[in-house]
Every structure is written in structure tokens, then in C-alpha cells.
Design a protein around this motif. Sequence first.
Motif, mmCIF file in Angstrom:
data_model
loop_
_atom_site.group_PDB
_atom_site.id
_atom_site.type_symbol
_atom_site.label_atom_id
_atom_site.label_comp_id
_atom_site.label_asym_id
_atom_site.label_seq_id
_atom_site.Cartn_x
_atom_site.Cartn_y
_atom_site.Cartn_z
ATOM 1 N N SER A 1 0.675 -1.258 0.008
ATOM 2 C CA SER A 1 -0.095 -0.034 -0.066
ATOM 3 C C SER A 1 0.800 1.280 0.092
ATOM 4 C CB SER A 1 -0.837 -0.016 1.359
ATOM 5 O OG SER A 1 -0.319 0.308 2.324
ATOM 6 N N LYS B 1 1.041 1.078 -8.963
ATOM 7 C CA LYS B 1 -0.397 1.006 -9.457
ATOM 8 C C LYS B 1 -1.304 0.160 -8.587
ATOM 9 C CE LYS B 1 1.266 1.347 -14.325
ATOM 10 N NZ LYS B 1 1.589 0.836 -15.516
ATOM 11 N N GLY B 2 -2.355 0.588 -8.337
ATOM 12 C CA GLY B 2 -3.216 -0.128 -7.314
ATOM 13 C C GLY B 2 -4.698 -0.194 -7.856
ATOM 14 N N ARG B 3 -5.528 -0.931 -7.042
ATOM 15 C CA ARG B 3 -7.054 -0.878 -7.691
ATOM 16 C C ARG B 3 -7.936 -0.354 -6.356
ATOM 17 N NH1 ARG B 3 -8.608 -5.339 -7.636
ATOM 18 N NH2 ARG B 3 -6.755 -6.639 -6.926
ATOM 19 N N THR B 4 -7.575 -0.262 -5.095
ATOM 20 C CA THR B 4 -8.513 -0.095 -4.069
ATOM 21 C C THR B 4 -7.904 1.215 -3.307
ATOM 22 O OG1 THR B 4 -8.719 -2.312 -3.631
ATOM 23 C CG2 THR B 4 -9.002 -0.871 -1.714
ATOM 24 N N SER C 1 -12.963 -0.447 -4.623
ATOM 25 C CA SER C 1 -12.040 -1.147 -5.548
ATOM 26 C C SER C 1 -12.371 -0.825 -6.996
ATOM 27 C CB SER C 1 -11.816 -2.388 -5.105
ATOM 28 O OG SER C 1 -11.265 -2.739 -4.017
ATOM 29 N N HIS D 1 -9.672 -2.265 -12.578
ATOM 30 C CA HIS D 1 -8.372 -1.905 -13.099
ATOM 31 C C HIS D 1 -7.417 -0.908 -12.161
ATOM 32 C CE1 HIS D 1 -11.512 1.202 -14.168
ATOM 33 N NE2 HIS D 1 -10.239 2.098 -13.950
ATOM 34 N N PRO D 2 -6.176 -1.014 -12.422
ATOM 35 C CA PRO D 2 -5.236 -0.002 -11.856
ATOM 36 C C PRO D 2 -5.615 1.274 -12.016
ATOM 37 C CG PRO D 2 -3.908 -1.592 -12.932
ATOM 38 C CD PRO D 2 -5.354 -1.832 -13.348
ATOM 39 N N LEU E 1 -3.544 3.820 -1.246
ATOM 40 C CA LEU E 1 -3.869 3.199 -2.375
ATOM 41 C C LEU E 1 -3.388 1.934 -2.286
ATOM 42 C CD1 LEU E 1 -4.632 3.009 -5.539
ATOM 43 C CD2 LEU E 1 -2.284 3.723 -5.894
ATOM 44 N N SER E 2 -4.044 0.562 -2.306
ATOM 45 C CA SER E 2 -3.703 -0.729 -2.261
ATOM 46 C C SER E 2 -4.043 -1.533 -3.374
ATOM 47 C CB SER E 2 -4.038 -1.174 -0.761
ATOM 48 O OG SER E 2 -5.417 -1.121 -0.886
ATOM 49 N N MET F 1 -2.054 -3.608 -5.066
ATOM 50 C CA MET F 1 -0.979 -3.265 -6.031
ATOM 51 C C MET F 1 -0.968 -4.365 -7.156
ATOM 52 S SD MET F 1 -0.025 -0.270 -5.192
ATOM 53 C CE MET F 1 0.376 0.987 -3.873
ATOM 54 N N GLU F 2 -0.483 -3.965 -8.283
ATOM 55 C CA GLU F 2 -0.097 -4.998 -9.314
ATOM 56 C C GLU F 2 0.763 -6.108 -8.775
ATOM 57 O OE1 GLU F 2 0.909 -3.281 -12.916
ATOM 58 O OE2 GLU F 2 -1.025 -2.985 -13.476
#
Length: 373
Positions: A257, A295-298, A316, A319-320, A352-353, A355-356
Motif C-alpha cells: 500500500s 499501480k493499485g486498484r483499491t 475497488s 483496473h489499476p 492506495l492498495s 497493488m499490481e
Amino acid sequence: MASDEDHDDGEEALGLRKIIHVDMDAFYASCEQRDDPSLRGQPVAVGGSSERGVVMAASYEARTFGVRSAMPSVQAARLCPNLIFRKARFDVYRGVSQQIRAIFQDYAQEVEPLALDEAYLDVTEDLKGIGSATRIAELIRARIKAETGGLTASAGVSYNKFLAKLASDHNKPDGLCVIRPGEGAQFVAALPVRRFHGVGPRGAEKMAKLGIETGADLAAKDIAFLRANFGSFADYLYRAARGIDLRRVKANRPRKSLGAERTFDRDLSSGPVLREALDNIIDIIWERIQRAEAKGRTVTLKLKHADFTSHTRAKSVPHPVADKREFAKLGHALLDEVLPLPQPVRLMGLTLSAMEGEKEPEDQAPDGQLSLL
């Protein structure tokens, strides 16, 4: 301090590592001064100069006026009326970062970048047979200066990551500090606790009320006392006060994160004021996200109320998060869900968490936390 060549055999016998922490000096601002000679020797801030702008980095000339990163630009301009603002040029900073990392790889197989401008290196293996971690740090600093057009780096050399990071900050800018085996506890004892990573202004204030102002004061407290007052943070504080850190340098360390928290000078309750505060936090975090190339989605919003109760909300996307606009939109949507608030808030955080490369987001304190509560 002098070379550590005489300590090599002892270090290996004890199973200790040789760790270097390299940290570029005022990286963004120094890049601007390098590329524009008219800025050299001048107070420079990288970031937006608008009323809602935030300082991302400040030159050492600006720091003498009290200008710091994450500071509102309006406040920075008040402190330093001649402050020169420059917009961030991340393509330039990333290019320099790649140059620096190439240098690191010449001396260490295990390189753990923390951001564009700093990294840990484990040089225990000594790829070039130099025989001294201190000498390796000197060579790295010299090459950085020569190959990046005069940019300087500070370095800390020690037997664990915690001490190496403290050491790199000790003789800034353009400095080198070595903490040898047997010196860690003594070095830490003399430091103010606010120098410990994770201990922000609020944390230092809380510790002062408990009679803890230095590493020595902290070491004098037993683990039961620390757990009663600092909860899960106690174990870290107990080890840090003794110069202990068992973490290994890990190349390509996965980041779970990235975020930040702000504790306000006064409790906030007004929707417009909270939205403005959130915008400032978004500016700070997005700069870190870009710097880390994350890059993260949440996206998770955290609020702590005046009575110290707290709650979080998360959203969430499949996608990123594409850019700062989408990140801000998600953050504001989370805030709008809880407005109007039942009571004022003293702290706000955004993270932001997911992560890719991570299967599931983990609930943890944001990276780069601005204060310990």
C-alpha cells in the motif's frame, strides 16, 4: 568515520550484514537547479504555487526558511517570500533514477529501491572485491556526482537497515556516516525519538509526556510499558531503541500500500473544509505514487474523530487507478458517503492498495505515514 576494512572478518564471523542506504539530496529540487543554472543557490520548491498547491520538494536554500515537503505552498511562500516554484518533471527524475540504479547494480546484487531517490544495498558479498562497505559507498557517491551532472547523494553504512537509514540522514547534504557493529545502541541513544522512522510530531509529543525524548529514554522502558502505551508499534520501538533490525534487503520488494495521513491542528467538520484538506492529501500521495511508479486498484479513506474513534471506507475498481483525476474522484466519493459527519475529525488518511502483483489488499498503516498517533 574511517574505513571499515579492519572490521570485515569480525562482521562475517558474527553473521552481520553490510548495508548501505543511499539517499539523493533534495532530489527533485536539485534536478531543477542542475538543469537551470539561474536557480543555483536560490530557494526552490517543486510543486504547485496555487492557493491549494503543495510543496513536493525543497532545495536546501529553501529549507533554511523552514520550507518542507508536504507543506501547503501558501505557507511556504509566507515563510520564504523569494521562493521559486517549479512544476515537477517526473520524466526527468525517472531518467536520473535509472542512472543511479544502474550504478547500484555494479556493486550489489541485492538492491531495494524505496523511491526514485533512495535505496538500500546489501554489499556483504562485495562483488568487486573492494574490501570495505565504506569505500563502496564513497565510490557510489562519486559516480553519482560524475554521471548525473553534479547531483549529490548522502549515504549511511551499517550492519542493518534501520541504522543505515539513520546514518544517511546524519551528515546531509553530500555526507557519509558509518555505524559499526557495537556502536548502534550508543548512536541511537543520543538521537531524539522524532528521528525514528514512523514517529511523527504527534508521536514525539505523546512520548515527551511519558518522559521519552531520546533513544536512551526509550531504551529505559520495558516492553510491557511500551505495549500498554503504543500497542502494536511497541515491538518496533523496543528493537529500534537498541539498534536492532533483522530485516533483509530485498530486491523488487512488493509494495502492499501507499498513502499518507494528516493530523489537523484543529478538528474539522465542515464539508468544504474537509474536501479541501482531502485535496491536499491527494496531492501529497499522488506525488508518492508517481515517484514509486505504483499501480493499485483499491482506495481507502480513514477518518479519526475527536473522541479518537476511527473508521475506514474503501472502494475497488477492476483496473489499476489510471491517473490522479480518477484517484481524486474515488477519494472524494468515499468522503461524500460519510458526510455530514456525526462529529469532527482530527485525522484524515488516504491509501492506495491492491497493488499490481498482489492477490489481495492487506489492511496496514499507509506507507510514508505522516504521524504516529
